[in-house]
Design a protein around this motif. Structure first.
Motif, PDB file in Angstrom:
ATOM      1  N   THR A  72     -48.401 -39.149  40.030  1.00 15.06           N
ATOM      2  CA  THR A  72     -47.301 -39.439  40.167  1.00 15.06           C
ATOM      3  C   THR A  72     -46.094 -38.397  41.370  1.00 15.06           C
ATOM      4  N   VAL A  73     -46.645 -37.427  41.026  1.00 19.39           N
ATOM      5  CA  VAL A  73     -45.930 -36.051  41.305  1.00 19.39           C
ATOM      6  C   VAL A  73     -46.393 -35.630  43.144  1.00 19.39           C
ATOM      7  N   PHE A 130     -50.966 -36.650  35.817  1.00 16.81           N
ATOM      8  CA  PHE A 130     -49.441 -36.731  36.023  1.00 16.81           C
ATOM      9  C   PHE A 130     -49.523 -35.969  37.648  1.00 16.81           C
ATOM     10  N   ALA A 131     -49.542 -34.988  37.512  1.00 15.45           N
ATOM     11  CA  ALA A 131     -49.682 -33.994  38.652  1.00 15.45           C
ATOM     12  C   ALA A 131     -49.875 -34.851  40.217  1.00 15.45           C
ATOM     13  N   VAL A 143     -53.797 -34.795  30.563  1.00 15.23           N
ATOM     14  CA  VAL A 143     -53.093 -36.045  31.229  1.00 15.23           C
ATOM     15  C   VAL A 143     -51.496 -35.488  31.874  1.00 15.23           C
ATOM     16  N   TYR A 144     -51.532 -34.514  32.231  1.00 13.09           N
ATOM     17  CA  TYR A 144     -50.466 -33.373  32.687  1.00 13.09           C
ATOM     18  C   TYR A 144     -51.012 -33.382  34.171  1.00 13.09           C
ATOM     19  N   VAL A 187     -46.112 -29.418  37.027  1.00 12.04           N
ATOM     20  CA  VAL A 187     -46.160 -30.051  36.497  1.00 12.04           C
ATOM     21  C   VAL A 187     -46.865 -28.786  35.439  1.00 12.04           C
TER      22      VAL A 187
END
Length: 458
Positions: A289-290, A285-286, A281-282, A316
């Motif tokens: 999004t990031v 997200f990276a 999930v991280y 992240v």
């Protein structure tokens, strides 16, 4: 069939437990005084029936694969298997297993289809034989434990001996598993160094493990210098620690000393939820999004940012490490004797002065140990860097550039059905050995710091 065997074993053990307790109650009603409580007689029956048969199941499952493959390989046509190398034999057996599972690609040879059918028959026969052996051995041990029930039988001693032996076995297994991991890595690493020089691997500045695997394949010659790979790992780790260490320390200090009890009861569990988020999930997200946000911000201020950057992956990863460092710091602060902080406050120090001059210095050993363990966690992280970092090894310290890490390269090199007799695949084991050595040194360093300075404050 394996699940049925485990269920049968558990049922037989429960029956033995109830049967022994029923027998003990009958002896007690007869007016005899028992040496051990009925619970120990029941547990003795359960353990005697369960543990040996459980070990037999594990050994059976461990050995049936190699034995069946050996039998199947012995029945293959001459020249189709016995004259091949180790890697080619593994590929042939993998294809036979795929056919047995029903995943057939193309039109395999008739002898491979026949071998797959034989493989399936042997596995079915082995599963049935295992179930019969489990039931027979379990029932025999159950009757054996029932025959020992008497007023004089020392069931409690028997249970204690069995549990003690089980704990010794578990501890010994953990040690031998560690030895086995190190030995397997070392063995494959030595095979790699037979093909690639140690100096090239340790001091080379180019990492391009693409080499021809067949004579008719066109590929690069290959370069196996691990310095750009470990450099990328250190860059991402540095970015992660730059975010995680200050945020984790400050949040732990605030929650431990300054936050109201109600706020701490809400914020601390919420912070620790981050530790339960899966690393995949991280990684999403990276990537989603990031990384786009960093590229958009860089475009606005005129800075060229790579699609996959060390800053996105490390940032992240730092968020992931925040609860790890915060928890260690909070435990270290709570372990400091309260008399030290009370004495500082009693002498007129403010709470901030007490934290900076008394509490934090006294908790330094635990905090440093936690940070170093977080470093080893960051170095060994896989999923986030696989999804958010790059694949090309570069000798750069720029966090806005695309870099690769040791774990990314290990995953990349071992994807798919590959032969374990060429430098490209064996390089993954060399990287794994170096990663193991680095994390081991960090962990030993952390443990030594904690032990050395903790004794001064006990």
């Amino acid at each position: 069939m394996t699940s049925i065997a485990f269920l049968a074993l558990f049922a037989i053990s429960i029956i033995g437990y109830v049967w022994n307790i029923t027998a003990v109650n009958a002896i007690r009603k007869g007016g005899n005084r028992l040496h051990s409580l009925g619970y120990f007689h029941g547990m003795y029956a359960f353990l005697v029936s369960f543990i040996p048969v459980f070990v037999v199941i594990l050994l059976w499952l461990l050995l049936q694969g190699p034995v069946i493959e050996w039998i199947v390989a012995g029945g293959l046509p001459a020249g189709e298997y016995d004259g091949l190398g180790t890697g080619e034999q593994q590929l042939v057996m993998a294809e036979i297993k795929s056919i047995a599972r029903g995943t057939i690609f193309g039109e395999p040879e008739e002898w491979k289809i026949a071998a797959a059918e034989r493989l399936t028959r042997l596995y079915t026969l082995s599963s049935r034989a295992m179930l019969i052996a489990v039931v027979a051995l379990g029932l025999g041990l159950m009757f054996l434990s029932r025959s020992k029930v008497s007023a004089e039988f020392r069931a409690r001693h028997g249970v204690e001996h069995i549990v003690s032996g089980l704990m010794i076995f578990c501890a010994t297994t953990a040690v031998f598993v560690t030895i086995g991991i190190v030995a397997s890595l070392l063995f494959e690493t030595l095979k790699f160094f037979d093909k690639v020089s140690v100096s090239e691997f340790l001091f080379g500045t180019n990492w391009e493990p693409q080499i021809p695997l067949r004579e008719d394949q066109v590929a690069a010659e290959g370069a196996f210098g691990w310095l750009p790979v470990i450099l990328g790992t250190l860059v991402i780790t540095a970015v992660a620690l730059f975010i995680a260490v200050p945020v984790g320390l400050m949040s732990a200090i605030y929650l431990n000393e300054f936050a109201p009890c109600r706020l701490r009861a809400v914020v601390k569990p919420a912070l620790e939820i981050l530790a339960g988020v899966p690393t995949v999930v991280y990684g999403f997200f990276a990537v989603l999004t990031v990384a786009p946000a960093i590229r958009a911000f860089g475009a606005q201020i005129g800075i060229d940012v790579a699609p996959n950057t060390a800053l996105a992956a490390g940032g992240v990863m730092g968020i992931m490490l925040i609860p790890f460092i915060s928890s260690f710091t909070d435990d270290a602060l709570s372990a400091v004797p309260r008399t030290l902080s009370d004495g500082a406050l009693g002498l007129g120090a403010t709470r901030a002065e007490m934290v900076t001059t008394v509490l934090f210095p006294a908790a330094i050993p635990g905090i440093v140990g936690g940070v170093l363990l977080a470093v080893s966690r960051a170095i060994g992280e896989t999923m986030i860097v696989v999804m958010a970092a790059g694949l090309i090894a570069k000798m750069t310290l720029n966090p806005l550039d695309s870099v690769t890490t040791v774990t990314v390269q290990i995953v990349t090199l071992l994807i798919g059905d590959t032969s374990f007799d060429n430098p490209k695949t064996l390089a993954a084991f060399a990287l794994g050995m170096m990663l193991f050595i680095v994390t081991l040194i960090i962990n030993i360093f952390a443990i030594r710091i904690v032990r050395k300075y903790r004794e001064a404050y006990d």
